[in-house]
Design a protein around this motif. Sequence first.
Motif, PDB file in Angstrom:
ATOM      1  N   TRP A  62      20.417 -12.125  24.319  1.00 10.10           N
ATOM      2  CA  TRP A  62      19.718 -13.089  25.166  1.00 10.10           C
ATOM      3  C   TRP A  62      19.673 -14.440  24.444  1.00 10.10           C
ATOM      4  O   TRP A  62      19.905 -14.535  23.242  1.00 10.10           O
ATOM      5  CB  TRP A  62      18.315 -12.615  25.535  1.00 10.10           C
ATOM      6  CG  TRP A  62      17.466 -12.114  24.402  1.00 10.10           C
ATOM      7  CD1 TRP A  62      16.626 -12.842  23.607  1.00 10.10           C
ATOM      8  CD2 TRP A  62      17.338 -10.752  23.955  1.00 10.10           C
ATOM      9  NE1 TRP A  62      16.004 -12.043  22.694  1.00 10.10           N
ATOM     10  CE2 TRP A  62      16.413 -10.751  22.882  1.00 10.10           C
ATOM     11  CE3 TRP A  62      17.909  -9.544  24.359  1.00 10.10           C
ATOM     12  CZ2 TRP A  62      16.058  -9.568  22.206  1.00 10.10           C
ATOM     13  CZ3 TRP A  62      17.555  -8.366  23.684  1.00 10.10           C
ATOM     14  CH2 TRP A  62      16.644  -8.394  22.619  1.00 10.10           C
ATOM     15  N   SER A  65      16.012 -19.498  24.249  1.00  3.67           N
ATOM     16  CA  SER A  65      14.811 -19.728  25.053  1.00  3.67           C
ATOM     17  C   SER A  65      14.077 -18.423  25.337  1.00  3.67           C
ATOM     18  O   SER A  65      12.852 -18.347  25.258  1.00  3.67           O
ATOM     19  CB  SER A  65      15.183 -20.420  26.374  1.00  3.67           C
ATOM     20  OG  SER A  65      14.071 -20.522  27.221  1.00  3.67           O
ATOM     21  N   THR A  66      14.842 -17.383  25.674  1.00  4.25           N
ATOM     22  CA  THR A  66      14.232 -16.083  25.945  1.00  4.25           C
ATOM     23  C   THR A  66      13.630 -15.493  24.677  1.00  4.25           C
ATOM     24  O   THR A  66      12.581 -14.852  24.713  1.00  4.25           O
ATOM     25  CB  THR A  66      15.270 -15.120  26.538  1.00  4.25           C
ATOM     26  OG1 THR A  66      15.875 -15.741  27.679  1.00  4.25           O
ATOM     27  CG2 THR A  66      14.649 -13.809  26.959  1.00  4.25           C
ATOM     28  N   GLU A  67      14.279 -15.736  23.550  1.00  4.07           N
ATOM     29  CA  GLU A  67      13.799 -15.221  22.263  1.00  4.07           C
ATOM     30  C   GLU A  67      12.548 -15.961  21.787  1.00  4.07           C
ATOM     31  O   GLU A  67      11.522 -15.336  21.494  1.00  4.07           O
ATOM     32  CB  GLU A  67      14.906 -15.354  21.214  1.00  4.07           C
ATOM     33  CG  GLU A  67      14.491 -15.033  19.799  1.00  4.07           C
ATOM     34  CD  GLU A  67      14.230 -13.574  19.539  1.00  4.07           C
ATOM     35  OE1 GLU A  67      13.641 -13.248  18.488  1.00  4.07           O
ATOM     36  OE2 GLU A  67      14.602 -12.733  20.393  1.00  4.07           O
ATOM     37  N   GLY A  71       9.728 -14.796  25.338  1.00  3.07           N
ATOM     38  CA  GLY A  71       9.572 -13.573  24.567  1.00  3.07           C
ATOM     39  C   GLY A  71       8.489 -13.692  23.513  1.00  3.07           C
ATOM     40  O   GLY A  71       7.642 -12.803  23.369  1.00  3.07           O
ATOM     41  N   LEU A 107       8.711  -6.483  28.945  1.00  6.10           N
ATOM     42  CA  LEU A 107       9.625  -7.191  28.040  1.00  6.10           C
ATOM     43  C   LEU A 107      10.375  -6.199  27.157  1.00  6.10           C
ATOM     44  O   LEU A 107      11.603  -6.320  26.992  1.00  6.10           O
ATOM     45  CB  LEU A 107       8.839  -8.168  27.168  1.00  6.10           C
ATOM     46  CG  LEU A 107       9.663  -8.920  26.109  1.00  6.10           C
ATOM     47  CD1 LEU A 107      10.613  -9.914  26.761  1.00  6.10           C
ATOM     48  CD2 LEU A 107       8.729  -9.631  25.119  1.00  6.10           C
ATOM     49  N   ARG A 111      14.385  -5.816  27.296  1.00  2.38           N
ATOM     50  CA  ARG A 111      15.220  -6.046  26.113  1.00  2.38           C
ATOM     51  C   ARG A 111      16.107  -4.838  25.811  1.00  2.38           C
ATOM     52  O   ARG A 111      17.277  -4.991  25.449  1.00  2.38           O
ATOM     53  CB  ARG A 111      14.332  -6.334  24.910  1.00  2.38           C
ATOM     54  CG  ARG A 111      13.741  -7.729  24.861  1.00  2.38           C
ATOM     55  CD  ARG A 111      12.786  -7.819  23.697  1.00  2.38           C
ATOM     56  NE  ARG A 111      12.322  -9.177  23.433  1.00  2.38           N
ATOM     57  CZ  ARG A 111      11.394  -9.463  22.534  1.00  2.38           C
ATOM     58  NH1 ARG A 111      10.837  -8.506  21.814  1.00  2.38           N
ATOM     59  NH2 ARG A 111      11.020 -10.722  22.338  1.00  2.38           N
ATOM     60  N   HIS A 144      16.559 -25.007  24.121  1.00  6.15           N
ATOM     61  CA  HIS A 144      16.272 -24.183  25.300  1.00  6.15           C
ATOM     62  C   HIS A 144      16.899 -24.745  26.571  1.00  6.15           C
ATOM     63  O   HIS A 144      16.337 -24.645  27.672  1.00  6.15           O
ATOM     64  CB  HIS A 144      14.760 -23.993  25.492  1.00  6.15           C
ATOM     65  CG  HIS A 144      14.075 -23.339  24.332  1.00  6.15           C
ATOM     66  ND1 HIS A 144      12.729 -23.040  24.335  1.00  6.15           N
ATOM     67  CD2 HIS A 144      14.562 -22.891  23.138  1.00  6.15           C
ATOM     68  CE1 HIS A 144      12.409 -22.460  23.185  1.00  6.15           C
ATOM     69  NE2 HIS A 144      13.506 -22.354  22.441  1.00  6.15           N
ATOM     70  N   ALA A 159      19.207 -14.089  30.881  1.00  6.92           N
ATOM     71  CA  ALA A 159      18.146 -13.199  30.399  1.00  6.92           C
ATOM     72  C   ALA A 159      16.767 -13.663  30.834  1.00  6.92           C
ATOM     73  O   ALA A 159      15.942 -12.868  31.286  1.00  6.92           O
ATOM     74  CB  ALA A 159      18.217 -13.084  28.873  1.00  6.92           C
ATOM     75  N   ARG A 160      16.501 -14.967  30.704  1.00  9.76           N
ATOM     76  CA  ARG A 160      15.154 -15.446  31.029  1.00  9.76           C
ATOM     77  C   ARG A 160      14.821 -15.210  32.502  1.00  9.76           C
ATOM     78  O   ARG A 160      13.669 -14.912  32.844  1.00  9.76           O
ATOM     79  CB  ARG A 160      15.012 -16.918  30.656  1.00  9.76           C
ATOM     80  CG  ARG A 160      15.740 -17.894  31.555  1.00  9.76           C
ATOM     81  CD  ARG A 160      15.580 -19.337  31.102  1.00  9.76           C
ATOM     82  NE  ARG A 160      16.511 -19.676  30.037  1.00  9.76           N
ATOM     83  CZ  ARG A 160      16.686 -20.924  29.587  1.00  9.76           C
ATOM     84  NH1 ARG A 160      15.982 -21.922  30.101  1.00  9.76           N
ATOM     85  NH2 ARG A 160      17.558 -21.179  28.634  1.00  9.76           N
ATOM     86  N   VAL A 163      14.001 -11.512  32.772  1.00  5.54           N
ATOM     87  CA  VAL A 163      12.706 -11.206  32.165  1.00  5.54           C
ATOM     88  C   VAL A 163      11.575 -11.537  33.128  1.00  5.54           C
ATOM     89  O   VAL A 163      10.669 -10.725  33.358  1.00  5.54           O
ATOM     90  CB  VAL A 163      12.530 -11.968  30.832  1.00  5.54           C
ATOM     91  CG1 VAL A 163      11.062 -11.924  30.381  1.00  5.54           C
ATOM     92  CG2 VAL A 163      13.420 -11.367  29.749  1.00  5.54           C
TER      93      VAL A 163
END
Length: 262
Positions: A62, A65-67, A71, A107, A111, A144, A159-160, A163
Amino acid sequence: MGFEAPQKGNPHKLTINQHVFPRKSIDRFSNESGLVQLFKIDGAKVISASSTNNLFCAKRVWDQSTEAGIGKHIEDRFQDLVDSILAGYTKVIGVFEKIVVEDFFSLWRTRQKFRTEGLEDFKLEGIEGDSLTRDEQEILERQHVMFCRDGIMPGRFAARIHVFGYMNTFRQDNQHMQWGIVRAGEGQFIVPDCFQDMMIVPVSPKLMIMADQPNSTLTRSEVAITNQTAIARSTDYYFAKDLASCPVIFDSPPRLQRLFSK
């Protein structure tokens, strides 16, 4: 799809090894040496592992930004809640705590799905994208910002969206679900790489948060069936502080039949 290595030296500090289950959560199960006992299903062997072991990670599946955005926000709220539970300040999972637990569980499960299935690159019709150098691409991701290459967007940027989508659906589907703080009266709990469809969130060797259960203390046999469920749901590994202290049986005690008969 597939791992895309950053520039040599990773100058923009993009996260490469992305934890599916947070390091802080894994560390709560570690022994005095900072290690957990991990059973690798492929190879059927037990190893000692720290929370930094790559087995716990996806490899840049991912985006940043998602991390580091959504997240981290979900993780931080959950870790604050867990710290409060362990300190004895929070004794029930109320309305506000329920959202924190459910967002974290969603989440974690999302993941794991990303890690096992990956995220396909996708073409945006009518959009060619800018001509960006590798360095410019990494700067944008660090900030991001999404980008395309010849009309193709790297799958990790989706991914975002997933999520948020999975999280909102999970909230809606479980509006009336109640969660309980469950303790092991005897023995210790096992943690799978993901509980999949079972709504259980590991907290420590002696504590979990479970859906559809009141605050309670489990007997040794109930801990054992919880551990058997963890093993059955595991894809690649499961771990514990001390596997020898984790009872496992296959028959479900009556009090947990509703939870584990799904």
